[in-house]
Design a protein around this motif. Structure first.
Motif, PDB file in Angstrom:
ATOM      1  N   ARG A   1     -18.132 -55.298  -6.349  1.00  0.00           N
ATOM      2  CA  ARG A   1     -18.387 -56.144  -7.512  1.00  0.00           C
ATOM      3  C   ARG A   1     -19.427 -55.474  -8.409  1.00  0.00           C
ATOM      4  NH1 ARG A   1     -17.205 -60.033  -3.530  1.00  0.00           N
ATOM      5  NH2 ARG A   1     -15.575 -61.468  -4.203  1.00  0.00           N
ATOM      6  N   GLU A   2     -19.066 -54.309  -8.888  1.00  0.00           N
ATOM      7  CA  GLU A   2     -19.926 -53.517  -9.767  1.00  0.00           C
ATOM      8  C   GLU A   2     -19.061 -52.816 -10.810  1.00  0.00           C
ATOM      9  OE1 GLU A   2     -22.108 -50.735  -7.428  1.00  0.00           O
ATOM     10  OE2 GLU A   2     -23.459 -52.252  -6.581  1.00  0.00           O
ATOM     11  N   PRO A   3     -19.624 -52.485 -11.987  1.00  0.00           N
ATOM     12  CA  PRO A   3     -18.862 -51.692 -12.956  1.00  0.00           C
ATOM     13  C   PRO A   3     -18.608 -50.294 -12.410  1.00  0.00           C
ATOM     14  CG  PRO A   3     -21.131 -51.981 -13.686  1.00  0.00           C
ATOM     15  CD  PRO A   3     -20.958 -52.861 -12.487  1.00  0.00           C
ATOM     16  N   LYS A   4     -17.547 -49.672 -12.900  1.00  0.00           N
ATOM     17  CA  LYS A   4     -17.127 -48.386 -12.331  1.00  0.00           C
ATOM     18  C   LYS A   4     -18.168 -47.289 -12.484  1.00  0.00           C
ATOM     19  CE  LYS A   4     -14.554 -47.026 -16.493  1.00  0.00           C
ATOM     20  NZ  LYS A   4     -13.245 -46.598 -16.995  1.00  0.00           N
ATOM     21  N   ASP A   5     -19.006 -47.355 -13.538  1.00  0.00           N
ATOM     22  CA  ASP A   5     -19.994 -46.295 -13.731  1.00  0.00           C
ATOM     23  C   ASP A   5     -21.160 -46.385 -12.754  1.00  0.00           C
ATOM     24  OD1 ASP A   5     -21.125 -48.552 -14.780  1.00  0.00           O
ATOM     25  OD2 ASP A   5     -21.535 -47.721 -16.750  1.00  0.00           O
ATOM     26  N   LYS A   6     -21.186 -47.445 -11.931  1.00  0.00           N
ATOM     27  CA  LYS A   6     -22.225 -47.567 -10.919  1.00  0.00           C
ATOM     28  C   LYS A   6     -21.718 -47.266  -9.512  1.00  0.00           C
ATOM     29  CE  LYS A   6     -25.333 -50.701 -13.335  1.00  0.00           C
ATOM     30  NZ  LYS A   6     -26.128 -51.960 -13.246  1.00  0.00           N
ATOM     31  N   ILE A   7     -20.432 -46.909  -9.418  1.00  0.00           N
ATOM     32  CA  ILE A   7     -19.867 -46.530  -8.122  1.00  0.00           C
ATOM     33  C   ILE A   7     -20.155 -45.046  -7.890  1.00  0.00           C
ATOM     34  CG2 ILE A   7     -17.807 -46.497  -6.685  1.00  0.00           C
ATOM     35  CD1 ILE A   7     -18.525 -49.283  -7.603  1.00  0.00           C
ATOM     36  N   LYS A   8     -21.041 -44.742  -6.960  1.00  0.00           N
ATOM     37  CA  LYS A   8     -21.507 -43.368  -6.783  1.00  0.00           C
ATOM     38  C   LYS A   8     -20.629 -42.536  -5.858  1.00  0.00           C
ATOM     39  CE  LYS A   8     -26.325 -44.564  -7.717  1.00  0.00           C
ATOM     40  NZ  LYS A   8     -27.725 -44.555  -7.213  1.00  0.00           N
ATOM     41  N   ASN A   9     -19.886 -43.179  -4.955  1.00  0.00           N
ATOM     42  CA  ASN A   9     -19.101 -42.408  -3.988  1.00  0.00           C
ATOM     43  C   ASN A   9     -17.603 -42.450  -4.288  1.00  0.00           C
ATOM     44  OD1 ASN A   9     -18.861 -45.118  -3.348  1.00  0.00           O
ATOM     45  ND2 ASN A   9     -18.530 -44.715  -1.162  1.00  0.00           N
ATOM     46  N   ALA A  10     -17.240 -42.666  -5.570  1.00  0.00           N
ATOM     47  CA  ALA A  10     -15.826 -42.782  -5.931  1.00  0.00           C
ATOM     48  C   ALA A  10     -15.193 -41.416  -6.172  1.00  0.00           C
ATOM     49  CB  ALA A  10     -15.687 -43.646  -7.174  1.00  0.00           C
ATOM     50  N   GLU A  11     -14.054 -41.207  -5.541  1.00  0.00           N
ATOM     51  CA  GLU A  11     -13.242 -40.023  -5.811  1.00  0.00           C
ATOM     52  C   GLU A  11     -12.270 -40.329  -6.946  1.00  0.00           C
ATOM     53  OE1 GLU A  11     -11.955 -36.167  -5.553  1.00  0.00           O
ATOM     54  OE2 GLU A  11     -13.599 -37.083  -4.402  1.00  0.00           O
ATOM     55  N   LYS A  12     -11.765 -41.579  -6.949  1.00  0.00           N
ATOM     56  CA  LYS A  12     -10.832 -42.000  -7.994  1.00  0.00           C
ATOM     57  C   LYS A  12     -10.965 -43.508  -8.219  1.00  0.00           C
ATOM     58  CE  LYS A  12      -5.907 -42.037  -9.212  1.00  0.00           C
ATOM     59  NZ  LYS A  12      -4.535 -41.694  -8.748  1.00  0.00           N
ATOM     60  N   ILE A  13     -11.075 -43.914  -9.480  1.00  0.00           N
ATOM     61  CA  ILE A  13     -11.106 -45.335  -9.833  1.00  0.00           C
ATOM     62  C   ILE A  13      -9.668 -45.824  -9.994  1.00  0.00           C
ATOM     63  CG2 ILE A  13     -11.845 -47.051 -11.517  1.00  0.00           C
ATOM     64  CD1 ILE A  13     -14.163 -45.853  -9.994  1.00  0.00           C
ATOM     65  N   LEU A  14      -9.285 -46.848  -9.241  1.00  0.00           N
ATOM     66  CA  LEU A  14      -7.934 -47.391  -9.327  1.00  0.00           C
ATOM     67  C   LEU A  14      -7.841 -48.490 -10.386  1.00  0.00           C
ATOM     68  CD1 LEU A  14      -7.112 -47.568  -5.511  1.00  0.00           C
ATOM     69  CD2 LEU A  14      -6.472 -45.784  -7.155  1.00  0.00           C
ATOM     70  N   SER A  15      -8.864 -49.340 -10.460  1.00  0.00           N
ATOM     71  CA  SER A  15      -8.910 -50.380 -11.487  1.00  0.00           C
ATOM     72  C   SER A  15     -10.340 -50.874 -11.628  1.00  0.00           C
ATOM     73  CB  SER A  15      -7.987 -51.556 -11.141  1.00  0.00           C
ATOM     74  OG  SER A  15      -8.417 -52.190  -9.957  1.00  0.00           O
ATOM     75  N   SER A  16     -10.663 -51.354 -12.831  1.00  0.00           N
ATOM     76  CA  SER A  16     -12.004 -51.876 -13.071  1.00  0.00           C
ATOM     77  C   SER A  16     -11.895 -53.065 -14.020  1.00  0.00           C
ATOM     78  CB  SER A  16     -12.902 -50.793 -13.673  1.00  0.00           C
ATOM     79  OG  SER A  16     -14.239 -51.242 -13.778  1.00  0.00           O
ATOM     80  N   ASN A  17     -12.417 -54.210 -13.585  1.00  0.00           N
ATOM     81  CA  ASN A  17     -12.305 -55.447 -14.350  1.00  0.00           C
ATOM     82  C   ASN A  17     -13.673 -55.997 -14.739  1.00  0.00           C
ATOM     83  OD1 ASN A  17      -9.500 -55.435 -13.958  1.00  0.00           O
ATOM     84  ND2 ASN A  17      -9.688 -56.577 -12.046  1.00  0.00           N
ATOM     85  N   GLN A  18     -13.748 -56.505 -15.941  1.00  0.00           N
ATOM     86  CA  GLN A  18     -14.910 -57.270 -16.388  1.00  0.00           C
ATOM     87  C   GLN A  18     -14.479 -58.725 -16.481  1.00  0.00           C
ATOM     88  OE1 GLN A  18     -17.408 -55.946 -19.805  1.00  0.00           O
ATOM     89  NE2 GLN A  18     -16.917 -57.955 -20.673  1.00  0.00           N
ATOM     90  N   ILE A  19     -15.223 -59.633 -15.826  1.00  0.00           N
ATOM     91  CA  ILE A  19     -14.771 -61.013 -15.669  1.00  0.00           C
ATOM     92  C   ILE A  19     -15.798 -61.980 -16.246  1.00  0.00           C
ATOM     93  CG2 ILE A  19     -14.015 -62.765 -14.013  1.00  0.00           C
ATOM     94  CD1 ILE A  19     -13.541 -60.332 -12.057  1.00  0.00           C
ATOM     95  N   ASN A  20     -15.331 -62.899 -17.087  1.00  0.00           N
ATOM     96  CA  ASN A  20     -16.174 -63.969 -17.618  1.00  0.00           C
ATOM     97  C   ASN A  20     -15.477 -65.309 -17.379  1.00  0.00           C
ATOM     98  OD1 ASN A  20     -16.841 -61.484 -19.587  1.00  0.00           O
ATOM     99  ND2 ASN A  20     -18.629 -62.802 -19.359  1.00  0.00           N
ATOM    100  N   THR A  21     -16.244 -66.299 -16.942  1.00  0.00           N
ATOM    101  CA  THR A  21     -15.700 -67.608 -16.626  1.00  0.00           C
ATOM    102  C   THR A  21     -16.452 -68.677 -17.411  1.00  0.00           C
ATOM    103  OG1 THR A  21     -15.107 -66.879 -14.404  1.00  0.00           O
ATOM    104  CG2 THR A  21     -15.254 -69.236 -14.757  1.00  0.00           C
ATOM    105  N   PHE A  22     -15.714 -69.644 -17.950  1.00  0.00           N
ATOM    106  CA  PHE A  22     -16.290 -70.659 -18.826  1.00  0.00           C
ATOM    107  C   PHE A  22     -15.856 -72.047 -18.379  1.00  0.00           C
ATOM    108  CE2 PHE A  22     -15.505 -66.740 -21.170  1.00  0.00           C
ATOM    109  CZ  PHE A  22     -16.792 -66.433 -21.588  1.00  0.00           C
ATOM    110  N   ALA A  23     -16.733 -73.023 -18.619  1.00  0.00           N
ATOM    111  CA  ALA A  23     -16.421 -74.410 -18.270  1.00  0.00           C
ATOM    112  C   ALA A  23     -16.950 -75.333 -19.355  1.00  0.00           C
ATOM    113  CB  ALA A  23     -17.062 -74.761 -16.930  1.00  0.00           C
ATOM    114  N   LYS A  24     -16.210 -76.401 -19.590  1.00  0.00           N
ATOM    115  CA  LYS A  24     -16.687 -77.433 -20.510  1.00  0.00           C
ATOM    116  C   LYS A  24     -16.312 -78.813 -19.983  1.00  0.00           C
ATOM    117  CE  LYS A  24     -16.684 -77.028 -24.969  1.00  0.00           C
ATOM    118  NZ  LYS A  24     -16.153 -76.958 -26.348  1.00  0.00           N
ATOM    119  N   SER A  25     -17.092 -79.811 -20.368  1.00  0.00           N
ATOM    120  CA  SER A  25     -16.807 -81.200 -20.054  1.00  0.00           C
ATOM    121  C   SER A  25     -17.058 -82.035 -21.293  1.00  0.00           C
ATOM    122  CB  SER A  25     -17.714 -81.683 -18.924  1.00  0.00           C
ATOM    123  OG  SER A  25     -17.642 -83.076 -18.789  1.00  0.00           O
TER     124      SER A  25
END
Length: 269
Positions: free
Chosen positions: A138-162
């Motif tokens: 659960r980190e952005p790809k540029d903070k993965i130090k031991n990666a040989e290959k990035i398969l996918s990288s997601n940025q996630i935002n969640t919102f709620a209203k009432s």
């Protein structure tokens, strides 16, 4: 006086904790002269109250929005949940739902109030490490130090209203969330068999296409209702009373995939 409410919640993606969802609860005890609405955060699988919010979940904002659009900051959940009791195969912890009461009197603003919640931006990266093993962080790809290959990288935002109305229904104000669902029906007049319409916004503009789903609290295991989103509009016909949960996700594929989640729950009385 009729009081109807719309709970808007963001749903955590499949990459998060076992498919749990995040939403907002509101419970009315109102009269013509005032009363109060108790609000809080829901977390888990089943509305209205299922589980406590994990202390590691981080929130960017949690506000009350008045009918005229002014925002008042609400108290966020605990940053650390303390254990009250443990023993005899029993554990008791603090309930971490940020429950708080909003009181009204005869001079309070009439109209539709909303509770608006946004989580801090999260990341989920799938990669192959230098030993050839597939891993997730659960980190952005540029903070993965031991990666040989990035398969996918997601940025996630969640919102709620009432949303809840005090004495009369007025068109709700925007919260300014990346992805936002706003009711365009007068929810104080909705009953079983009626249609409910929504405006769906992405970055403040009409979401041109997509879909929403809806499920009833009375039968959570039944198939979901489905509505396409066309030019920012969605519509459902609801066959029974009670609470209904609506969900939508906007996903923008890129080198860093942007995922925004929102959901809505209405109570038909």
């Amino acid at each position: 006086m009729n009081i109807s409410k719309l709970l808007l919640a963001g749903t955590i993606t499949a990459s998060s904790l076992m498919g749990h969802s995040l939403w907002l609860n509101s419970f009315d005890s109102l009269s013509k002269k005032g009363g109060h609405t108790t609000v809080g955060i829901g977390w888990g699988h089943n509305i209205s109250i299922d589980d406590s919010v994990p202390s590691k979940m981080q929130f960017d904002s949690f506000d009350l929005i008045e009918p005229k659009g002014e925002k008042i900051a609400l108290k966020k959940p605990f940053s650390k949940v303390e254990k009250i009791f443990e023993g005899d195969n029993l554990t008791i912890t603090q309930s971490n739902m940020a429950m708080q009461k909003i009181s009204f009197d005869e001079k309070s603003q009439k109209g539709t109030y909303s509770i608006a919640l946004a989580t801090k931006t999260g990341y989920f990266t799938k990669y192959i490490d230098k030993k050839g093993k597939t891993r997730f962080k659960r980190e952005p790809k540029d903070k993965i130090k031991n990666a040989e290959k990035i398969l996918s990288s997601n940025q996630i935002n969640t919102f709620a209203k009432s949303y809840f109305a005090f004495q009369e229904w007025t068109q709700p104000k925007k919260a300014g969330h990346n992805l936002e669902i706003i009711p365009t029906s007068d929810l104080t007049k909705v009953k079983a068999g009626d249609s409910v319409t929504f405006e769906v916004l992405y970055k403040g503009k009409a979401l041109q296409s997509g879909y929403m789903t809806a499920k009833s609290e009375q039968n959570p295991h039944a198939n979901a209702l489905f509505s396409s989103i066309r030019k920012g509009k969605a519509k459902f016909t609801l066959p029974n009373n009670g609470k209904w949960i609506f969900k939508t996700t906007h996903k923008k594929e890129a080198e860093l995939t942007l995922i925004n989640n929102a959901s809505a729950t209405i109570t038909i009385k």
